[in-house]
Design a protein around this motif. Sequence first.
Motif, mmCIF file in Angstrom:
data_model
loop_
_atom_site.group_PDB
_atom_site.id
_atom_site.type_symbol
_atom_site.label_atom_id
_atom_site.label_comp_id
_atom_site.label_asym_id
_atom_site.label_seq_id
_atom_site.Cartn_x
_atom_site.Cartn_y
_atom_site.Cartn_z
ATOM 1 N N GLU A 45 -4.820 0.871 -5.609
ATOM 2 C CA GLU A 45 -5.104 0.362 -6.942
ATOM 3 C C GLU A 45 -6.312 -0.579 -6.945
ATOM 4 O OE1 GLU A 45 -1.700 -1.509 -8.789
ATOM 5 O OE2 GLU A 45 -2.199 -0.497 -10.676
ATOM 6 N N ARG A 46 -6.347 -1.477 -5.966
ATOM 7 C CA ARG A 46 -7.452 -2.440 -5.916
ATOM 8 C C ARG A 46 -8.775 -1.763 -5.544
ATOM 9 N NH1 ARG A 46 -3.547 -5.095 -2.893
ATOM 10 N NH2 ARG A 46 -4.743 -4.802 -0.981
ATOM 11 N N LYS A 49 -10.408 0.606 -8.268
ATOM 12 C CA LYS A 49 -11.111 -0.071 -9.365
ATOM 13 C C LYS A 49 -12.523 -0.458 -8.938
ATOM 14 C CE LYS A 49 -7.133 -1.790 -11.948
ATOM 15 N NZ LYS A 49 -6.223 -2.915 -12.209
ATOM 16 N N ASP A 50 -12.655 -0.992 -7.716
ATOM 17 C CA ASP A 50 -13.983 -1.342 -7.205
ATOM 18 C C ASP A 50 -14.850 -0.102 -7.039
ATOM 19 O OD1 ASP A 50 -13.153 -3.940 -7.157
ATOM 20 O OD2 ASP A 50 -12.734 -3.998 -5.009
#
Length: 205
Positions: A45-46, A49-50
């Motif tokens: 998830e993290r 996004k990046d």
Amino acid sequence: MSWLDALLRWFDEHGRKYFWRFSNDWYVTIVAEIMLVRTRATTVERVLKDFLARFPTPRDLCNASDEDVVPFFKRLGLIKRSSWVRKIVCTILEKYGGSIPCSEEDLEELPGIGRYLKNVILTKLCSIPRPFVDTNVLRVLSRYLGRDLDVDSAERWLSENVPPNLLYKTNLALMDVGAVLCLPREPRCSSCPLRDWCRYAEQCS
DNA sequence: ATCCTGACTA
DNA sequence: TAGTCGGGAT
């Protein structure tokens, strides 16, 4: 109340709301699913996004180099995926005119897309419902039925016991049950929506 | 130490 | 069919 009703009701209430599950965009789906290979969803998830901030469109990713992509997969492991995902996206842009190919033969030619991801893509992007069996689903169904399943028999069981229009939601629900409740070591059977029908729950503390 | 929405290579 | 890739969370 059937096992399926109980499972889907649980999913509505407790299912994980990862943003890629609500996207029908092939680019977001491909990148997400490649990142999710043997990798926890909360970790993906993290990084995802990046990644999408750095490469907002498929053209951005295709015009980049593998070296630009590697740092994102350094955070995830299985670094070879950084060349796979770029190869897949470039192939879709250049060979398939920017739309996902929906034949099994074309999908199987793409690097990093095997049996499981092919079925996910057919379901999500091609509106062709297929069972997709990962380690979570295999463990949940094996316990539920009280016998060790292989991928073939698990896919067959899902096809025979779940209506096609509910297959996708059911699959996601089984994955979340496996990730949240039906854990490999200390499953939380008392909270499981399937406990009334599960063979394993009988001997579960 | 074990496991994570598997796929690839030999 | 078995071995390997892999950092990160638990």
